[in-house]
Design a protein around this motif. Sequence first.
Motif, mmCIF file in Angstrom:
data_model
loop_
_atom_site.group_PDB
_atom_site.id
_atom_site.type_symbol
_atom_site.label_atom_id
_atom_site.label_comp_id
_atom_site.label_asym_id
_atom_site.label_seq_id
_atom_site.Cartn_x
_atom_site.Cartn_y
_atom_site.Cartn_z
ATOM 1 N N GLU A 110 0.816 -1.212 0.000
ATOM 2 C CA GLU A 110 0.000 0.000 0.000
ATOM 3 C C GLU A 110 0.852 1.266 0.000
ATOM 4 O O GLU A 110 0.332 2.378 0.090
ATOM 5 C CB GLU A 110 -0.938 0.002 1.218
ATOM 6 C CG GLU A 110 -0.281 0.321 2.553
ATOM 7 C CD GLU A 110 0.541 -0.826 3.141
ATOM 8 O OE1 GLU A 110 1.133 -0.634 4.218
ATOM 9 O OE2 GLU A 110 0.593 -1.906 2.526
ATOM 10 N N LYS A 111 2.175 1.099 -0.149
ATOM 11 C CA LYS A 111 3.086 2.251 -0.173
ATOM 12 C C LYS A 111 4.038 2.121 -1.362
ATOM 13 O O LYS A 111 5.259 2.059 -1.217
ATOM 14 C CB LYS A 111 3.863 2.353 1.136
ATOM 15 C CG LYS A 111 2.981 2.722 2.317
ATOM 16 C CD LYS A 111 3.787 3.005 3.565
ATOM 17 C CE LYS A 111 2.882 3.451 4.708
ATOM 18 N NZ LYS A 111 3.648 3.758 5.942
ATOM 19 N N ILE A 112 3.439 2.102 -2.556
ATOM 20 C CA ILE A 112 4.210 2.030 -3.793
ATOM 21 C C ILE A 112 4.007 3.340 -4.551
ATOM 22 O O ILE A 112 2.886 3.694 -4.928
ATOM 23 C CB ILE A 112 3.769 0.837 -4.657
ATOM 24 C CG1 ILE A 112 4.062 -0.475 -3.925
ATOM 25 C CG2 ILE A 112 4.461 0.868 -6.022
ATOM 26 C CD1 ILE A 112 3.519 -1.705 -4.628
ATOM 27 N N ALA A 113 5.088 4.060 -4.743
ATOM 28 C CA ALA A 113 5.039 5.334 -5.464
ATOM 29 C C ALA A 113 5.773 5.186 -6.788
ATOM 30 O O ALA A 113 6.651 4.334 -6.945
ATOM 31 C CB ALA A 113 5.670 6.447 -4.630
ATOM 32 N N VAL A 114 5.409 6.024 -7.740
ATOM 33 C CA VAL A 114 6.136 6.079 -9.004
ATOM 34 C C VAL A 114 6.705 7.489 -9.134
ATOM 35 O O VAL A 114 6.027 8.473 -8.847
ATOM 36 C CB VAL A 114 5.231 5.701 -10.197
ATOM 37 C CG1 VAL A 114 4.036 6.618 -10.312
ATOM 38 C CG2 VAL A 114 6.019 5.701 -11.500
ATOM 39 N N CYS A 115 7.976 7.573 -9.514
ATOM 40 C CA CYS A 115 8.698 8.849 -9.571
ATOM 41 C C CYS A 115 9.301 9.002 -10.960
ATOM 42 O O CYS A 115 10.140 8.187 -11.372
ATOM 43 C CB CYS A 115 9.792 8.851 -8.497
ATOM 44 S SG CYS A 115 10.870 10.304 -8.522
ATOM 45 N N GLY A 116 8.856 10.013 -11.706
ATOM 46 C CA GLY A 116 9.329 10.190 -13.073
ATOM 47 C C GLY A 116 9.892 11.566 -13.324
ATOM 48 O O GLY A 116 9.448 12.555 -12.734
ATOM 49 N N PHE A 117 10.861 11.633 -14.227
ATOM 50 C CA PHE A 117 11.541 12.882 -14.557
ATOM 51 C C PHE A 117 11.398 13.174 -16.046
ATOM 52 O O PHE A 117 11.573 12.279 -16.880
ATOM 53 C CB PHE A 117 13.026 12.792 -14.194
ATOM 54 C CG PHE A 117 13.250 12.499 -12.743
ATOM 55 C CD1 PHE A 117 13.315 13.525 -11.816
ATOM 56 C CD2 PHE A 117 13.357 11.197 -12.300
ATOM 57 C CE1 PHE A 117 13.485 13.264 -10.478
ATOM 58 C CE2 PHE A 117 13.540 10.922 -10.951
ATOM 59 C CZ PHE A 117 13.599 11.952 -10.045
ATOM 60 N N SER A 118 11.040 14.421 -16.359
ATOM 61 C CA SER A 118 10.897 14.860 -17.739
ATOM 62 C C SER A 118 9.915 13.941 -18.471
ATOM 63 O O SER A 118 8.774 13.803 -18.055
ATOM 64 C CB SER A 118 12.273 14.899 -18.419
ATOM 65 O OG SER A 118 12.201 15.575 -19.647
ATOM 66 N N ALA A 119 10.328 13.270 -19.540
ATOM 67 C CA ALA A 119 9.421 12.354 -20.227
ATOM 68 C C ALA A 119 9.026 11.194 -19.317
ATOM 69 O O ALA A 119 7.928 10.644 -19.438
ATOM 70 C CB ALA A 119 10.072 11.831 -21.511
#
Length: 199
Positions: A102-111
Motif C-alpha cells: 500500500e506504499k508504492i510510489a512512481v517517480c518520473g523525470f521529464s518524459a
Amino acid sequence: MQLKQLELAGGGTLTVYLRDCCERMPNVFDRPLVLVVPGGGYTHVSAREATRWRCSLRRRGTTPLCWTTSSAKRQRTTCRCASWPSIGLVRQHAAQWHILPEKIAVCGFSAGGHLALSSAVLDIPGEAAQPRPNAVILGYPVVTAGQYAHRGSFVQLAGSADPAAQQVFGLEDKITPQMPPVFRMGPPWRMPPFRWRTP
C-alpha cells in the motif's frame, strides 16, 4: 543488497534493488517502494536520472526499482501500457521482496514524468483491475501537449509534428479526484497552471 532484473512482456526492464533483511530489526523488515522512471525525451534513457535518484532513495530506507527500455520502444504506445504492469508485478511480489504493497510510489523525470503521471490517470485497455500507484512524484515533467509542451517528446509519442495528433497524449485534462496524491518539483515550464485535483 540483492539485485534483480526482470524483463516485461510489454517492453522494458525492471531493476529491483532489494535490501538485506535483518530479523533483529523487525520494524524495518518491510519497506515502501519507489518505481523510478528516468526521462530522455522518448528518444533515449537518462542514466543520470536513473542512478542519482536510485542511490538517494536507498539512503533514505526506501526500496528503489528502476524501469528502463530501449529508445526504440519509448514511442507511441509506451506511455499507455509499457511501465504500468510493473506496479502490479511489485504488488504480486510484495511479500517475497518485503515491500509494503500500500506504499508504492512512481517517480518520473521529464518524459519519465509523463509516464509516471500516465500510470495514475490513464487506463490499460482490457484490464479489469487497473494497477495504480499509491503516490506520484514528478520532476520537471512533460505533461501538456499545448502551449507549454516539450515538443520533441510529443513528436516521438505521436509520430507526427502535427499538434492536433499530439494532443491526445496530453495529460492536463485527465486529472480526476480519484487519482493518488501528486508531488511536483522543478521549474514551472512544461506545466500549464491547473489544479491537480478537481473539486
